[in-house]
Design a protein around this motif. Structure first.
Motif, PDB file in Angstrom:
ATOM      1  N   ALA A  22      -1.190   4.019  -2.322  1.00  0.00           N
ATOM      2  CA  ALA A  22      -1.336   3.246  -3.552  1.00  0.00           C
ATOM      3  C   ALA A  22      -2.323   2.097  -3.365  1.00  0.00           C
ATOM      4  O   ALA A  22      -3.118   1.792  -4.267  1.00  0.00           O
ATOM      5  CB  ALA A  22       0.026   2.708  -3.999  1.00  0.00           C
ATOM      6  N   ALA A  23      -2.302   1.454  -2.198  1.00  0.00           N
ATOM      7  CA  ALA A  23      -3.249   0.377  -1.919  1.00  0.00           C
ATOM      8  C   ALA A  23      -4.680   0.915  -1.862  1.00  0.00           C
ATOM      9  O   ALA A  23      -5.620   0.269  -2.360  1.00  0.00           O
ATOM     10  CB  ALA A  23      -2.887  -0.311  -0.608  1.00  0.00           C
ATOM     11  N   LEU A  24      -4.857   2.086  -1.266  1.00  0.00           N
ATOM     12  CA  LEU A  24      -6.188   2.700  -1.244  1.00  0.00           C
ATOM     13  C   LEU A  24      -6.692   2.958  -2.659  1.00  0.00           C
ATOM     14  O   LEU A  24      -7.848   2.672  -2.989  1.00  0.00           O
ATOM     15  CB  LEU A  24      -6.148   4.011  -0.459  1.00  0.00           C
ATOM     16  N   ARG A  25      -5.819   3.462  -3.521  1.00  0.00           N
ATOM     17  CA  ARG A  25      -6.223   3.742  -4.897  1.00  0.00           C
ATOM     18  C   ARG A  25      -6.598   2.461  -5.625  1.00  0.00           C
ATOM     19  O   ARG A  25      -7.550   2.444  -6.412  1.00  0.00           O
ATOM     20  CB  ARG A  25      -5.091   4.458  -5.639  1.00  0.00           C
ATOM     21  N   ARG A  26      -5.841   1.386  -5.395  1.00  0.00           N
ATOM     22  CA  ARG A  26      -6.145   0.119  -6.069  1.00  0.00           C
ATOM     23  C   ARG A  26      -7.517  -0.406  -5.691  1.00  0.00           C
ATOM     24  O   ARG A  26      -8.111  -1.175  -6.449  1.00  0.00           O
ATOM     25  CB  ARG A  26      -5.076  -0.921  -5.743  1.00  0.00           C
ATOM     26  N   HIS A  27      -8.001  -0.016  -4.533  1.00  0.00           N
ATOM     27  CA  HIS A  27      -9.292  -0.511  -4.068  1.00  0.00           C
ATOM     28  C   HIS A  27     -10.385   0.554  -4.159  1.00  0.00           C
ATOM     29  O   HIS A  27     -11.367   0.511  -3.414  1.00  0.00           O
ATOM     30  CB  HIS A  27      -9.163  -1.040  -2.640  1.00  0.00           C
ATOM     31  N   GLY A  28     -10.200   1.502  -5.076  1.00  0.00           N
ATOM     32  CA  GLY A  28     -11.285   2.409  -5.408  1.00  0.00           C
ATOM     33  C   GLY A  28     -11.406   3.656  -4.566  1.00  0.00           C
ATOM     34  O   GLY A  28     -12.376   4.401  -4.721  1.00  0.00           O
ATOM     35  N   VAL A  29     -10.457   3.909  -3.669  1.00  0.00           N
ATOM     36  CA  VAL A  29     -10.498   5.127  -2.857  1.00  0.00           C
ATOM     37  C   VAL A  29      -9.658   6.186  -3.563  1.00  0.00           C
ATOM     38  O   VAL A  29      -8.434   6.047  -3.691  1.00  0.00           O
ATOM     39  CB  VAL A  29      -9.967   4.878  -1.435  1.00  0.00           C
ATOM     40  N   SER A  30     -10.302   7.238  -4.033  1.00  0.00           N
ATOM     41  CA  SER A  30      -9.599   8.283  -4.771  1.00  0.00           C
ATOM     42  C   SER A  30      -8.794   9.147  -3.806  1.00  0.00           C
ATOM     43  O   SER A  30      -9.358   9.839  -2.953  1.00  0.00           O
ATOM     44  CB  SER A  30     -10.601   9.156  -5.545  1.00  0.00           C
TER      45      SER A  30
END
Length: 477
Positions: A22-30
């Motif tokens: 979820a943290a990766l997604r919040r920072h633009g990593v799909s």
């Protein structure tokens, strides 16, 4: 080390992995469900005591595009830290009076650091970094506790590095190596000098990462991640990007162009049929009692339009114009003809600098040097530039032409020349304006963006991601 297991005790390791994703997604990593399942399998297959194996395994499972590794590594350090609290290690911080809580002997500590930098012991340097942050980054050299909001300890990489000054150890380490006969010749000396500098830079990063880890323990990972995780190249704003970020942006041009071209191919494949031909459909329905069983479609005759680009190359807008022109050059096969015009106070054609096979390194410097763009003070004059373009190259705009204007529409309080712009837009097949400024700033100060937007559709393009979305929508099908 079982740190990865211990940090996940509240929600279990699967829940901790979900939080990390979820943290990766919040920072633009799909990251999709498939990648998350693969990452869970990695956790089950690897020995969590080997942290670097875990890092590489998760990166292989979760990352699908270049440019995402820096954000991944920063979040990995927060969610799978190398230690908890002060950690444990064999490297001890020397004290003045040999007591556990006594003042730190900074000179002795610098001696220990010099020895480790000279030997290149990475593991020991990492342990020393944790000890240094605990001793200097929080308590200072005199044991004076630094407290942040709510009485929590506040960690400072700047304070620890300022007191330790690792850069000043370079000459000392080189002298020791020369005295020991480990250096021979000017070339070997320079190689060793660079190696020691790299070790010092790596140690500084260890200190910074350790401060970030300790701060995350007290203030929360999410709060630290908001400022610590670097933006991906496609999320960096053109007008605030520094030289290194702009260079990273330029490296994304061709991969971005390939993605846009592949999406365009899909759109063309789905749009092979033209619009419904009512006359032919009704004629066919006569044989089925008036029921249109076999609809007829008009034959599409797609054509590649001509493209004329008119771009502001003044000041900070030059970075945005440069990236967009490189993207247009990479996509030029989608157009039958591309002509490029640059302007500051006046316009001039620079198409030859962006022809296929042209050397694009330093191309903006050549534009400013070779083109006649400045008349008086070197400040942007949109009205004069539009007028000069219409006077000298107005025939370039035809019913087959797509006009693309790049710039922030800041006229320095000069005449925006809306009359000429209306004439150009009316003569073109399509016209669009790409503006790198935030929409909320349009019309503020000397910006004529809102006035121009009444004449030509204006799109906010602050980042490469926004630019890609706009260009994809505008590409001919």
């Amino acid at each position: 080390m079982d740190t990865a297991v211990r940090v996940a005790h509240d929600h279990g390791l699967p829940g901790h992995l979900v939080d990390f994703v979820a943290a990766l997604r919040r920072h633009g990593v799909s990251v999709g469900p498939g990648e998350t399942v693969d990452a869970a399998r990695v956790l089950g297959a690897l020995d969590l005591m080997y942290r670097e194996h875990l890092r590489e395994g998760l990166a292989a499972a979760l990352l699908r595009r270049s440019g995402q590794r820096q954000a991944f590594d920063t979040l990995f350090e927060l969610y799978f830290p190398a230690a908890l609290g002060a950690g444990t290690g064999e490297v001890e911080v020397p004290r003045v009076d040999d007591s556990e809580d006594g003042p730190v002997d900074v000179d002795a500590l610098r001696d220990v650091l010099a020895d480790l930098l000279r030997d290149g012991d990475t593991d020991a340097l990492a342990e020393l970094a944790r000890a240094v942050v605990d001793a200097l980054g929080n308590s200072g050299a005199r044991g004076q506790g630094i407290r942040g909001a709510g009485g929590q300890p506040s960690w400072s990489a700047y304070q620890a590095l300022r007191m330790l000054s690792p850069e000043t150890l370079l000459a000392r380490i080189l002298d020791e190596l020369r005295a020991g006969g480990d250096v021979g010749g000017a070339f070997a000396d320079e190689v060793l000098r660079r190696e020691i500098r790299d070790r010092i830079a790596a140690f500084r990063k260890m200190i910074t990462d350790e401060v970030r880890r300790r701060t995350a323990e007290t203030r929360g990972r999410e709060q630290v991640a908001r400022t610590a995780v670097p933006k991906q190249a496609e999320q960096v704003e053109f007008l605030s990007a520094h030289a290194e970020q702009l260079a990273a942006l330029r490296r994304t041009v061709h991969p971005l162009a390939r993605r846009l071209a592949s999406r365009l191919a899909v759109r063309r494949r789905h749009a092979r049929r033209g619009t419904l031909d009512m006359r032919r459909t009704l004629r066919r329905s006569m044989s089925t009692g008036g029921v249109p069983m076999r609809p007829a479609f008009r034959t599409r005759r797609p054509g590649r339009p001509e493209l004329v680009v008119l771009c502001d190359v003044s000041g900070s807008v030059a970075g945005f114009s440069h990236f967009t022109l490189l993207l247009v050059q990479a996509l030029r096969e989608q157009f039958s003809k591309v002509r490029v015009f640059a302007f500051v106070e006046r316009a001039d054609e620079v198409t030859h600098l962006f022809e296929p096979g042209a050397e694009l390194s330093g191309v903006m410097a050549r534009v400013l040097r070779e083109a006649e763009l400045v008349a008086f003070d070197g400040h942007s004059d949109y009205g004069s530039s539009l007028g000069g373009f219409a006077e000298h190259w107005g025939e370039a705009i035809t019913s087959k032409t797509s006009l693309l204007i790049l710039g922030d529409a800041r006229t320095n309080y000069r005449d925006p020349n809306l009359t000429v712009l209306r004439r150009l837009v009316g003569a073109a097949r399509h016209a669009h304006w790409l503006n790198p400024e935030p929409r909320r700033q349009w019309g503020s100060g000397d910006s004529a963006a809102l006035r121009y937007a009444d004449v030509v559709p204006m799109h906010e393009c602050r980042t490469a991601a926004q630019l890609a979305a706009v260009v994809e929508a505008l590409l001919p099908v």
